[in-house]
Design an enzyme around this catalytic site. Sequence first.
Site, PDB file in Angstrom:
ATOM      1  CB  CYS A 148      -0.969  -0.017   1.175  1.00 17.29           C
ATOM      2  SG  CYS A 148      -0.198  -0.316   2.787  1.00 17.29           S
ATOM      3  CG  ASN A 183      -4.857   1.296   4.183  1.00 19.46           C
ATOM      4  OD1 ASN A 183      -5.409   2.342   4.534  1.00 19.46           O
ATOM      5  ND2 ASN A 183      -5.027   0.147   4.820  1.00 19.46           N
TER       6      ASN A 183
END
Length: 307
Positions: free
Chosen positions: A103, A274
């Site tokens: 992420c 994320n």
Amino acid sequence: MHPHLRRRTELKFQTRASLQPVDVLFLALPHGQTSREIDQLQSLAPTIVDLSADFRLRDPSQYPTWYGWEHPKPTLLGDFTYALPELHRDELRKADRFAAGGCLATAAILALYPLTRAGVVDRSMPIVIEGKTGSSAGGAEAGPASHHPHRSGEMRSFAPTSHRHTAEIIQELGLSSPNGHGPSIAFSATAVEAVRGILTTAHVFLNDDLDEKALWKIYRAAYADEPFMRIVKESQGIHRYPNPKILSGTNYCDVGFERDPHSRRVVVMSALDNLMKGAAGQAVQAVNVRFGWDERTGLEFSGLYPI
């Protein structure tokens, strides 16, 4: 497990042993587990999308350096395509093995890719990146770092150096070279009080004195046709630059920049969720590309504001 899906689906969890062959298998296993079980997993599906770090790096020698273990299946690393359509769309159309990016790495790569692609980065200077991330980026397992009395009201540096995602950033931006020359990546990560969201701030030095107009052209050339990339740079208001709060639940990555008038420095900011563009959303988008579907299929939620 997922209460927001009540009356939306009848899907049930199954044991690993009861898995049946499928067309596409998405893997969200702990780091190190996919590579140990890949032979069995490959027998279940012709197309595999791995969301762990096990097949993100192409060079097997990087795993001991960044993850502390020898890769059990180094010969398979070349079979996996890094699952960012913005960089690898043509490859993804023909791939059967996908490695979704980390992420923080995804946010940093998408922020800097237009500049490295255009060749305007001063390769004698380091690129300094700071990534701020919410608690869900640490996974679902409880621990001291996610305990409410520790996390609430906190801004905590947890990886000022040597963050694992550094290797992905170097690899995907093409910043490494056989002779070792090229800009170094100085990456730091900070935990902030948020559940979802990542904000990266990168400091890049240019090899030429480009103005804001030239930078706009570089970013538009890279992202004008990308369905989930937005250039966010307003002249006024509190949302002049990327803000992860307004991206919760979406697959967008917002990118903005500011040219330092006192040097050749550009400050580049990027924001994403994320759990979406930084994980599951990226994986779904890559599969949409692979099978020729509209890339936005299943990913059209535009977010809520205010929340």
